[in-house]
Design an enzyme around this catalytic site. Structure first.
Site, PDB file in Angstrom:
ATOM      1  N   ALA A   1     -63.967  92.739  17.217  1.00 47.91           N
ATOM      2  CA  ALA A   1     -64.828  92.505  16.063  1.00 47.91           C
ATOM      3  C   ALA A   1     -65.312  91.073  16.159  1.00 47.91           C
ATOM      4  O   ALA A   1     -64.623  90.214  16.685  1.00 47.91           O
ATOM      5  CB  ALA A   1     -64.062  92.726  14.764  1.00 47.91           C
ATOM      6  N   CYS A   2     -66.481  90.839  15.644  1.00 46.24           N
ATOM      7  CA  CYS A   2     -66.969  89.491  15.738  1.00 46.24           C
ATOM      8  C   CYS A   2     -67.154  88.946  14.345  1.00 46.24           C
ATOM      9  O   CYS A   2     -67.911  89.461  13.564  1.00 46.24           O
ATOM     10  CB  CYS A   2     -68.167  89.495  16.632  1.00 46.24           C
ATOM     11  SG  CYS A   2     -69.778  89.226  16.203  1.00 46.24           S
ATOM     12  N   GLY A   3     -66.361  87.956  14.025  1.00 43.49           N
ATOM     13  CA  GLY A   3     -66.489  87.280  12.752  1.00 43.49           C
ATOM     14  C   GLY A   3     -66.172  88.113  11.543  1.00 43.49           C
ATOM     15  O   GLY A   3     -67.037  88.439  10.752  1.00 43.49           O
TER      16      GLY A   3
END
Length: 116
Positions: free
Chosen positions: A17-19
């Protein structure tokens, strides 16, 4: 190797997941402090998907919170609108075009969709 399945966790559901940040009260209590902490998390995320593509544009990042039912109920009552019970209605935010004809066309489509 990470932990095995336990409770609601299962390693098969793992993915990058990004951020992503998460702030909650374990007792389910709503508070302005939680919102403030969520905004702090959001400000501190250096990588949120589209951020960096064009720093002058928004990347769509934001907060997901419960609908403040009492607030909406009071505000809509001022406009003569009686809302259904909590959990039986939704709230949305729409960004309309600035060009007048396009804006009117979008408003028309939204009003049709909402009334259906």
């Amino acid at each position: 190797m990470g932990p095995g399945p336990q409770g609601l966790y299962h390693p098969d559901n793992e993915h990058d997941a990004c951020g992503v940040g998460f702030v909650a009260n374990i007792k389910g209590r709503k508070s302005h402090t939680i919102v403030e902490q969520g905004l702090t998390v959001l400000r501190n995320l250096t990588h949120r998907g589209a951020v960096g593509w064009d720093p002058k544009l928004s990347d769509g990042a934001g907060l997901l919170i419960q609908i403040p039912d009492r607030f909406y109920r009071e505000e809509m009552a001022k406009q003569g609108v009686k809302l259904p019970s909590a959990g039986q209605y939704g709230v949305g935010m729409v960004f309309l075009p600035r060009e007048p004809a396009s804006r009117r066309a979008c408003q028309y489509e939204l009003e049709r969709a909402i009334k259906d």
